[in-house]
Design a protein around this motif. Structure first.
Motif, mmCIF file in Angstrom:
data_model
loop_
_atom_site.group_PDB
_atom_site.id
_atom_site.type_symbol
_atom_site.label_atom_id
_atom_site.label_comp_id
_atom_site.label_asym_id
_atom_site.label_seq_id
_atom_site.Cartn_x
_atom_site.Cartn_y
_atom_site.Cartn_z
ATOM 1 N N LEU A 95 0.828 -1.206 0.000
ATOM 2 C CA LEU A 95 0.000 0.000 0.000
ATOM 3 C C LEU A 95 0.864 1.258 0.000
ATOM 4 N N GLY A 96 1.947 1.211 0.772
ATOM 5 C CA GLY A 96 2.874 2.346 0.801
ATOM 6 C C GLY A 96 3.521 2.591 -0.541
ATOM 7 N N THR A 97 3.832 1.520 -1.261
ATOM 8 C CA THR A 97 4.406 1.666 -2.601
ATOM 9 C C THR A 97 3.411 2.337 -3.527
ATOM 10 N N PHE A 98 2.154 1.931 -3.459
ATOM 11 C CA PHE A 98 1.121 2.567 -4.272
ATOM 12 C C PHE A 98 1.044 4.058 -3.970
ATOM 13 N N LEU A 99 0.992 4.408 -2.690
ATOM 14 C CA LEU A 99 0.912 5.819 -2.321
ATOM 15 C C LEU A 99 2.159 6.586 -2.751
ATOM 16 N N ALA A 100 3.307 5.951 -2.615
ATOM 17 C CA ALA A 100 4.571 6.612 -2.959
ATOM 18 C C ALA A 100 4.678 6.893 -4.455
ATOM 19 N N ASN A 101 3.995 6.124 -5.267
ATOM 20 C CA ASN A 101 4.040 6.350 -6.711
ATOM 21 C C ASN A 101 3.479 7.707 -7.110
ATOM 22 N N PHE A 102 2.706 8.326 -6.238
ATOM 23 C CA PHE A 102 2.155 9.644 -6.509
ATOM 24 C C PHE A 102 3.057 10.759 -5.992
ATOM 25 N N ARG A 103 4.157 10.396 -5.375
ATOM 26 C CA ARG A 103 4.976 11.375 -4.670
ATOM 27 C C ARG A 103 6.393 11.418 -5.237
ATOM 28 N N ASP A 104 7.224 12.299 -4.663
ATOM 29 C CA ASP A 104 8.601 12.443 -5.123
ATOM 30 C C ASP A 104 9.510 11.396 -4.468
ATOM 31 N N ASP A 105 10.774 11.399 -4.870
ATOM 32 C CA ASP A 105 11.721 10.377 -4.399
ATOM 33 C C ASP A 105 11.967 10.440 -2.892
ATOM 34 N N THR A 106 11.949 11.622 -2.309
ATOM 35 C CA THR A 106 12.171 11.753 -0.873
ATOM 36 C C THR A 106 11.062 11.047 -0.097
ATOM 37 N N VAL A 107 9.829 11.245 -0.533
ATOM 38 C CA VAL A 107 8.696 10.611 0.139
ATOM 39 C C VAL A 107 8.738 9.106 -0.081
ATOM 40 N N ARG A 108 9.085 8.689 -1.288
ATOM 41 C CA ARG A 108 9.207 7.247 -1.563
ATOM 42 C C ARG A 108 10.214 6.612 -0.615
ATOM 43 N N ARG A 110 11.092 7.649 2.375
ATOM 44 C CA ARG A 110 10.511 7.603 3.725
ATOM 45 C C ARG A 110 9.553 6.438 3.877
ATOM 46 N N TYR A 111 8.695 6.230 2.878
ATOM 47 C CA TYR A 111 7.715 5.144 2.947
ATOM 48 C C TYR A 111 8.415 3.787 2.942
ATOM 49 N N THR A 112 9.436 3.655 2.123
ATOM 50 C CA THR A 112 10.202 2.408 2.074
ATOM 51 C C THR A 112 10.906 2.169 3.408
ATOM 52 N N GLN A 113 11.497 3.221 3.944
ATOM 53 C CA GLN A 113 12.189 3.122 5.235
ATOM 54 C C GLN A 113 11.218 2.669 6.323
ATOM 55 N N LEU A 114 10.013 3.208 6.318
ATOM 56 C CA LEU A 114 9.024 2.822 7.318
ATOM 57 C C LEU A 114 8.650 1.352 7.176
ATOM 58 N N SER A 115 8.463 0.883 5.951
ATOM 59 C CA SER A 115 8.108 -0.534 5.739
ATOM 60 C C SER A 115 9.205 -1.453 6.259
#
Length: 160
Positions: A95-108, A110-115
């Motif tokens: 789900l985080g990957t899906f959300l990150a696809n709408f965002r920039d690399d910094t947010v991606r 962060r989401y990956t780090q959280l997972s």
């Protein structure tokens, strides 16, 4: 009579021009309506995913808490509980990957780090004493709060 026949082509051309203008405006208006519908569908899907990822996060914490509680009462967490918690982490990551696809690399990032942090926590925190467990999840809570704020900002956007 000759002058009315001379005006007939001009009137026909004027009507044809008006018809063309109306058709062009209608086409533009239809295209704009489709864009609005498409944006709303994308926004709704994004928000549905936000709701699911929030639920997954708290499912992860609840399962890890239960495993930690069992471990601290000298009842080891069973392998099935461990795998179920990990499965929810992987769902969270998807789900985080899906959300990150709408965002920039910094947010991606962060989401990956959280997972990855959640996966490590689920695999290790059930063995920790309660204060260490709470501290470990405190760091994840901070990262999750950033993700939740992204969702809240998107909910307030109109995309129009």
């Amino acid at each position: 009579m000759a002058s009315t026949h001379a005006a007939l082509p001009a009137v026909s051309l004027c009507l044809a021009g008006l018809s063309l203008g109306v058709a062009a405006y209608q086409s533009y208006s239809h295209g704009r309506s489709l864009e609005i519908v498409q944006r709303n569908v994308i926004r709704a899907e994004y928000l549905r995913t936000c709701r699911e990822i929030i639920d997954a996060y708290f499912q992860i914490k609840m399962r890890a808490y239960a495993m930690n509680e069992a471990s601290n009462t000298l009842r080891p967490a069973d392998a099935a509980s461990q795998r179920e918690a990990e499965a929810v982490v992987f769902k969270f990551g998807a789900l985080g990957t899906f959300l990150a696809n709408f965002r920039d690399d910094t947010v991606r990032e962060r989401y990956t780090q959280l997972s990855w942090k959640l996966l490590a926590l689920v695999r290790e925190t059930y063995k920790m004493p309660r204060p260490d467990f709470d501290k470990a999840y405190g760091e994840a809570d901070g990262l999750f709060d950033d993700m939740n704020q992204d969702c809240a900002r998107t909910a307030r956007l109109s995309f129009l």
